[in-house]
Scaffold this motif. Structure first.
Motif, mmCIF file in Angstrom:
data_model
loop_
_atom_site.group_PDB
_atom_site.id
_atom_site.type_symbol
_atom_site.label_atom_id
_atom_site.label_comp_id
_atom_site.label_asym_id
_atom_site.label_seq_id
_atom_site.Cartn_x
_atom_site.Cartn_y
_atom_site.Cartn_z
ATOM 1 N N VAL A 111 2.238 3.420 2.442
ATOM 2 C CA VAL A 111 1.303 4.073 3.366
ATOM 3 C C VAL A 111 1.324 3.350 4.710
ATOM 4 O O VAL A 111 1.327 3.980 5.771
ATOM 5 N N ARG A 112 1.367 2.028 4.655
ATOM 6 C CA ARG A 112 1.399 1.265 5.908
ATOM 7 C C ARG A 112 2.685 1.517 6.689
ATOM 8 O O ARG A 112 2.663 1.553 7.921
ATOM 9 N N TYR A 114 4.379 4.368 6.738
ATOM 10 C CA TYR A 114 4.197 5.676 7.362
ATOM 11 C C TYR A 114 3.255 5.579 8.570
ATOM 12 O O TYR A 114 3.528 6.141 9.628
ATOM 13 N N ARG A 115 2.165 4.884 8.396
ATOM 14 C CA ARG A 115 1.193 4.774 9.489
ATOM 15 C C ARG A 115 1.755 3.980 10.668
ATOM 16 O O ARG A 115 1.492 4.318 11.818
ATOM 17 N N LYS A 116 2.507 2.954 10.376
ATOM 18 C CA LYS A 116 3.131 2.171 11.450
ATOM 19 C C LYS A 116 4.137 3.025 12.213
ATOM 20 O O LYS A 116 4.226 2.950 13.438
ATOM 21 N N VAL A 118 4.035 6.300 12.691
ATOM 22 C CA VAL A 118 3.282 7.216 13.548
ATOM 23 C C VAL A 118 2.769 6.475 14.788
ATOM 24 O O VAL A 118 2.802 7.000 15.901
ATOM 25 N N GLU A 119 2.323 5.245 14.575
ATOM 26 C CA GLU A 119 1.812 4.432 15.685
ATOM 27 C C GLU A 119 2.939 4.021 16.647
ATOM 28 O O GLU A 119 2.779 4.083 17.860
ATOM 29 N N ARG A 131 4.819 13.424 5.236
ATOM 30 C CA ARG A 131 3.359 13.593 5.236
ATOM 31 C C ARG A 131 2.846 13.792 3.816
ATOM 32 O O ARG A 131 1.793 13.270 3.440
ATOM 33 N N GLU A 134 2.980 10.365 2.037
ATOM 34 C CA GLU A 134 1.909 9.499 2.530
ATOM 35 C C GLU A 134 0.568 9.966 1.973
ATOM 36 O O GLU A 134 -0.256 9.162 1.535
ATOM 37 N N PHE A 138 -1.969 7.812 -0.350
ATOM 38 C CA PHE A 138 -3.331 7.570 0.118
ATOM 39 C C PHE A 138 -4.336 8.066 -0.925
ATOM 40 O O PHE A 138 -5.300 7.362 -1.257
ATOM 41 N N ASP A 161 -9.069 3.974 4.133
ATOM 42 C CA ASP A 161 -8.596 4.200 5.507
ATOM 43 C C ASP A 161 -8.851 2.973 6.372
ATOM 44 O O ASP A 161 -7.998 2.556 7.160
#
Length: 164
Positions: A111-112, A114-116, A118-119, A131, A134, A138, A161
């Motif tokens: 998850v981290r 994927y989030r990284k 996007v960031e 998506r 992820e 989550f 979150d």
């Protein structure tokens, strides 16, 4: 491990609740006791009942982590070590493997990642499959936290979150 009715357990990448113990017979085999598992947090990916022989439960299910273990999961991952796999097929296959393993540390890590991504690359959206992966990760983390901490799935989603 000794499981009881009403216990939450992990089976694969889903959280179940043991709702009963029933005696069942398959074909000509003698009757055997089975745990009746119901998906604790139904989703489009998983719903319904599952039956696990009591004698083989330790090979098929595992307890949800304790509340302390849940918080340790989120502390154990270093975001600096996260690497995006550019090859889409390889990335999706690795994600599927992590999800099916049920390894919660790796799921937090995924998850981290994927989030990284996007960031780091806001102009490029995740693919539909990314998506989905992820989201499944989550949801699993939120469901495990809800079961471990005896809180609602909505509240645990907010906490997860914040921890990610």
């Amino acid at each position: 491990m000794s499981y009881q009715v009403e216990d939450y357990v992990l089976k694969g990448a889903d959280v179940y609740r043991i709702v009963a113990v029933e005696q069942r017979s398959l074909g000509s085999m003698p009757p055997e006791d089975y745990f009746v598992l119901d998906v604790a947090y139904p989703s489009k990916h998983k719903q319904g009942m599952s039956y696990i022989p009591v004698s083989k439960a330790d090979m098929s299910i595992r307890p949800v982590p304790s509340e302390n273990d849940i918080h340790a999961l989120f502390d154990a991952n270093d975001p600096e070590e996260l690497e995006w796999v550019e090859n889409r097929n390889k990335r999706i296959n690795e994600a599927r493997g992590i999800i099916s393993s049920g390894d919660l540390r790796q799921i937090v890590r995924l998850v981290r990642i994927y989030r990284k991504r996007v960031e780091d690359v806001p102009e490029k959206d995740l693919s539909t499959k990314d998506r989905e992966m992820e989201g499944r990760c989550f949801d699993l983390l939120a469901h495990v936290m809800a079961a471990s901490c005896d809180i609602s799935a909505e509240r645990s989603s907010q906490l997860v979150d914040g921890l990610l």
